[in-house]
Design an enzyme around this catalytic site. Structure first.
Site, PDB file in Angstrom:
ATOM      1  N   GLY A  24       0.709  -1.222  -0.055  1.00 53.76           N
ATOM      2  CA  GLY A  24       0.039   0.228  -0.119  1.00 53.76           C
ATOM      3  C   GLY A  24       0.725   1.262  -0.054  1.00 53.76           C
ATOM      4  O   GLY A  24       0.612   2.309   0.624  1.00 53.76           O
ATOM      5  N   ALA A  25       2.004   1.178  -0.573  1.00 54.38           N
ATOM      6  CA  ALA A  25       3.004   1.915  -0.295  1.00 54.38           C
ATOM      7  C   ALA A  25       2.738   3.362  -1.160  1.00 54.38           C
ATOM      8  O   ALA A  25       3.418   4.536  -0.921  1.00 54.38           O
ATOM      9  CB  ALA A  25       4.504   1.541  -0.971  1.00 54.38           C
TER      10      ALA A  25
ATOM     11  N   GLY B 145      -0.389   4.613  -0.731  1.00 57.64           N
ATOM     12  CA  GLY B 145      -1.488   5.345  -0.013  1.00 57.64           C
ATOM     13  C   GLY B 145      -0.860   6.375   0.760  1.00 57.64           C
ATOM     14  O   GLY B 145       0.358   6.620   1.022  1.00 57.64           O
TER      15      GLY B 145
ATOM     16  N   THR C 142      -3.676  -1.867   8.641  1.00 61.76           N
ATOM     17  CA  THR C 142      -4.919  -1.638   7.882  1.00 61.76           C
ATOM     18  C   THR C 142      -6.156  -2.083   8.952  1.00 61.76           C
ATOM     19  O   THR C 142      -5.930  -3.095   9.707  1.00 61.76           O
ATOM     20  CB  THR C 142      -5.187  -2.622   6.685  1.00 61.76           C
ATOM     21  N   THR C 143      -7.122  -1.446   8.871  1.00 66.91           N
ATOM     22  CA  THR C 143      -8.281  -1.645   9.926  1.00 66.91           C
ATOM     23  C   THR C 143      -9.299  -2.780   9.155  1.00 66.91           C
ATOM     24  O   THR C 143      -9.105  -3.063   8.022  1.00 66.91           O
ATOM     25  CB  THR C 143      -8.947  -0.459  10.504  1.00 66.91           C
TER      26      THR C 143
ATOM     27  N   HIS D  56     -12.876  11.601  11.886  1.00 69.91           N
ATOM     28  CA  HIS D  56     -11.927  11.233  10.901  1.00 69.91           C
ATOM     29  C   HIS D  56     -12.112  11.975   9.646  1.00 69.91           C
ATOM     30  O   HIS D  56     -13.289  12.424   9.185  1.00 69.91           O
ATOM     31  CB  HIS D  56     -11.734   9.729  10.535  1.00 69.91           C
ATOM     32  N   HIS D  57     -11.088  12.139   8.752  1.00 70.00           N
ATOM     33  CA  HIS D  57     -11.373  12.580   7.347  1.00 70.00           C
ATOM     34  C   HIS D  57     -12.211  11.819   6.482  1.00 70.00           C
ATOM     35  O   HIS D  57     -12.560  10.620   6.792  1.00 70.00           O
ATOM     36  CB  HIS D  57      -9.812  12.418   6.508  1.00 70.00           C
TER      37      HIS D  57
ATOM     38  N   LYS E 132     -12.077   8.172   4.592  1.00 70.62           N
ATOM     39  CA  LYS E 132     -11.908   6.691   5.632  1.00 70.62           C
ATOM     40  C   LYS E 132     -12.852   5.948   5.275  1.00 70.62           C
ATOM     41  O   LYS E 132     -14.034   6.234   5.100  1.00 70.62           O
ATOM     42  CB  LYS E 132     -11.769   7.256   6.759  1.00 70.62           C
TER      43      LYS E 132
ATOM     44  N   THR F  96      -9.631   1.716  16.076  1.00 68.43           N
ATOM     45  CA  THR F  96      -9.401   2.396  17.297  1.00 68.43           C
ATOM     46  C   THR F  96     -10.628   2.445  18.388  1.00 68.43           C
ATOM     47  O   THR F  96     -10.448   2.134  19.383  1.00 68.43           O
ATOM     48  CB  THR F  96      -8.750   3.842  17.073  1.00 68.43           C
TER      49      THR F  96
HETATM   50  P1  NAP Z   1      -5.101   4.875   1.383  1.00 70.71           P
HETATM   51  O1  NAP Z   1      -4.563   6.215   1.047  1.00 70.71           O
HETATM   52  O2  NAP Z   1      -6.331   4.403   0.347  1.00 70.71           O
HETATM   53  O3  NAP Z   1      -4.171   3.751   0.895  1.00 70.71           O
HETATM   54  C1  NAP Z   1      -4.197   2.489   0.713  1.00 70.71           C
HETATM   55  C2  NAP Z   1      -3.169   1.920  -0.428  1.00 70.71           C
HETATM   56  O4  NAP Z   1      -3.287   0.555  -0.764  1.00 70.71           O
HETATM   57  C3  NAP Z   1      -3.522   2.388  -1.716  1.00 70.71           C
HETATM   58  O5  NAP Z   1      -2.547   3.150  -2.537  1.00 70.71           O
HETATM   59  C4  NAP Z   1      -4.367   1.411  -2.668  1.00 70.71           C
HETATM   60  O6  NAP Z   1      -4.087   1.506  -3.903  1.00 70.71           O
HETATM   61  C5  NAP Z   1      -3.329   0.276  -1.984  1.00 70.71           C
HETATM   62  N1  NAP Z   1      -4.062  -1.083  -2.358  1.00 70.71           N
HETATM   63  C6  NAP Z   1      -5.354  -1.345  -2.497  1.00 70.71           C
HETATM   64  N2  NAP Z   1      -5.445  -2.707  -2.647  1.00 70.71           N
HETATM   65  C7  NAP Z   1      -4.268  -3.212  -2.447  1.00 70.71           C
HETATM   66  C8  NAP Z   1      -3.225  -4.447  -2.863  1.00 70.71           C
HETATM   67  N3  NAP Z   1      -4.310  -5.494  -3.205  1.00 70.71           N
HETATM   68  N4  NAP Z   1      -2.238  -4.488  -2.826  1.00 70.71           N
HETATM   69  C9  NAP Z   1      -1.531  -3.458  -2.180  1.00 70.71           C
HETATM   70  N5  NAP Z   1      -1.887  -2.392  -2.084  1.00 70.71           N
HETATM   71  C10 NAP Z   1      -3.236  -2.240  -2.510  1.00 70.71           C
HETATM   72  O7  NAP Z   1      -5.563   4.518   2.656  1.00 70.71           O
HETATM   73  P2  NAP Z   1      -4.720   4.968   4.074  1.00 70.71           P
HETATM   74  O8  NAP Z   1      -5.438   6.267   4.338  1.00 70.71           O
HETATM   75  O9  NAP Z   1      -3.300   4.959   3.724  1.00 70.71           O
HETATM   76  O10 NAP Z   1      -5.324   3.873   5.103  1.00 70.71           O
HETATM   77  C11 NAP Z   1      -4.800   2.299   4.615  1.00 70.71           C
HETATM   78  C12 NAP Z   1      -5.246   1.661   5.989  1.00 70.71           C
HETATM   79  O11 NAP Z   1      -4.730   1.838   7.218  1.00 70.71           O
HETATM   80  C13 NAP Z   1      -6.553   1.833   6.356  1.00 70.71           C
HETATM   81  O12 NAP Z   1      -7.474   0.625   6.578  1.00 70.71           O
HETATM   82  C14 NAP Z   1      -7.054   2.821   7.488  1.00 70.71           C
HETATM   83  O13 NAP Z   1      -7.938   2.719   8.349  1.00 70.71           O
HETATM   84  C15 NAP Z   1      -5.744   2.371   8.024  1.00 70.71           C
HETATM   85  N6  NAP Z   1      -5.022   3.262   9.058  1.00 70.71           N
HETATM   86  C16 NAP Z   1      -4.443   2.800  10.138  1.00 70.71           C
HETATM   87  C17 NAP Z   1      -3.890   3.391  10.910  1.00 70.71           C
HETATM   88  C18 NAP Z   1      -3.069   2.637  12.127  1.00 70.71           C
HETATM   89  O14 NAP Z   1      -2.468   3.427  13.083  1.00 70.71           O
HETATM   90  N7  NAP Z   1      -3.262   1.391  12.163  1.00 70.71           N
HETATM   91  C19 NAP Z   1      -3.840   5.049  10.891  1.00 70.71           C
HETATM   92  C20 NAP Z   1      -4.327   5.371   9.693  1.00 70.71           C
HETATM   93  C21 NAP Z   1      -4.924   4.683   8.902  1.00 70.71           C
HETATM   94  P3  NAP Z   1      -5.483   2.141  -4.759  1.00 70.71           P
HETATM   95  O15 NAP Z   1      -5.713   3.388  -4.450  1.00 70.71           O
HETATM   96  O16 NAP Z   1      -4.821   1.973  -6.207  1.00 70.71           O
HETATM   97  O17 NAP Z   1      -6.568   1.285  -4.597  1.00 70.71           O
END
Ligand code: NAP
Length: 272
Positions: free
Chosen positions: A31-32, A34, A100-101, A156-157, A160, A167
């Site tokens: 998810g690099a 993202g 990922t949540t 949140h933003h 989401k 959390t």
């Molecule tokens: P995001 O910006 O949408 O990033 C997700 C990334 O994953 C996108 O680049 C997406 O690509 C990619 N992706 C989708 N399917 C994939 C696959 N099969 N293999 C590899 N990459 C894939 O979301 P984000 O805001 O970074 O959040 C990501 C997750 O982290 C969410 O579940 C969020 O709730 C969670 N989160 C956790 C914390 C924590 O502290 N634990 C904090 C914040 C967020 P595409 O856009 O091309 O689909």
């Protein structure tokens, strides 16, 4: 995941990669591209003793993790693929740090069962990597039995995709567990009619309210009410960088914590 052509990695395959000092831990980010994944990749690049060996996103095959020699993967993808990613990592002897949540009990149980067949591998699934948020969760659980009422508001933003936040769900579970252990039932509530769901979701007997608002990052309040008083435990993440010290800690610790760890607090030695 779809099968793809040339995977995107930051180094050449292991056979041609320059020798790495033994002490450096080889880390890949899923998810690099993202929001969180790109921050995590930067944090790994900057962290002493860690080497970023692959950055994979939607278009890339997980198979690339093997020639890259990844020892730990960091997953910040989407709820629909994260368990599949973890399964691939564990089956290839790669530790996983998952932000990922959207994980449910069944997914956690399947991962525990898989890890039982791979006893040297560690997986950390952390609903929140911010140290402040982890402390707020713990403090909420500690305070829960002293107040008649408790509700959680998470904010949140608007990008989401899941609600309530991981959390908030985890906080509700910890609060619910603490209240049950103290012989307490649900918070008092005379509501008889709520056709539009104004009272929010109910997680472990705790009402959870989700706000999605432009300008926000990640925020949460636990509201605890007793006769004539209220305690509010609030945490704000103003920037995604707030999660990165927890991510780096998780990467360093997961290799020496085989099995499933759910929540960063188990690595923090809180003694609470
Ligand atoms: P995001 O910006 O949408 O990033 C997700 C990334 O994953 C996108 O680049 C997406 O690509 C990619 N992706 C989708 N399917 C994939 C696959 N099969 N293999 C590899 N990459 C894939 O979301 P984000 O805001 O970074 O959040 C990501 C997750 O982290 C969410 O579940 C969020 O709730 C969670 N989160 C956790 C914390 C924590 O502290 N634990 C904090 C914040 C967020 P595409 O856009 O091309 O689909």
């Amino acid at each position: 995941m779809t099968e793809r052509t040339a995977p995107e990695t930051t180094t050449a395959p292991a056979s041609t990669a320059p020798a790495t000092p033994a002490a450096e831990l080889r880390v890949a980010v899923l998810g690099a591209r993202g929001r969180m994944g790109s921050e995590a990749a930067q944090a790994v690049r900057r962290a002493e003793g860690l080497q970023l060996v692959a950055e994979l996103d939607h278009e890339d095959s997980l198979e690339a993790l093997v020639p890259a020699g990844a020892q730990v993967v960091v997953d910040f993808t989407v709820p629909s693929v994260t368990e599949h990613n973890v399964r691939f990592a564990v089956e290839h002897g790669i530790h996983a740090v998952v932000g990922t949540t959207g994980w449910d009990e069944e997914g956690l149980d399947r991962t525990r069962a898989l890890l039982a067949q791979h006893p040297d591998v560690g997986v950390l699934i952390a609903p929140n990597f911010s140290i402040g948020a982890v402390l707020a969760m713990r403090f909420s659980a500690q305070a829960a039995r002293f107040f008649e009422s408790v509700e959680i508001v998470e904010l949140h933003h608007p990008e989401k995709v899941d609600a309530p936040s991981g959390t908030a769900a985890r906080t509700a579970a910890l609060v619910g567990e603490a209240r049950r252990a103290a012989g307490m039932g649900p918070s008092p509530d005379a509501t008889k009619q709520d056709p539009d769901g104004a009272r929010g979701a109910v997680v472990d007997d705790v009402h959870v309210h989700s706000v999605r608002l432009r300008g926000l990052v990640a925020h949460q309040e636990t509201l605890l009410g007793g006769t004539g008083e209220q305690l509010t435990i609030r945490h704000d993440s103003f920037d995604r960088i707030s999660f990165m010290s927890g991510v780096v800690l998780g990467v360093r610790e997961v290799v020496s914590h085989p099995g499933l760890t759910h929540g960063l607090e188990d690595y923090l030695q809180l003694g609470l």
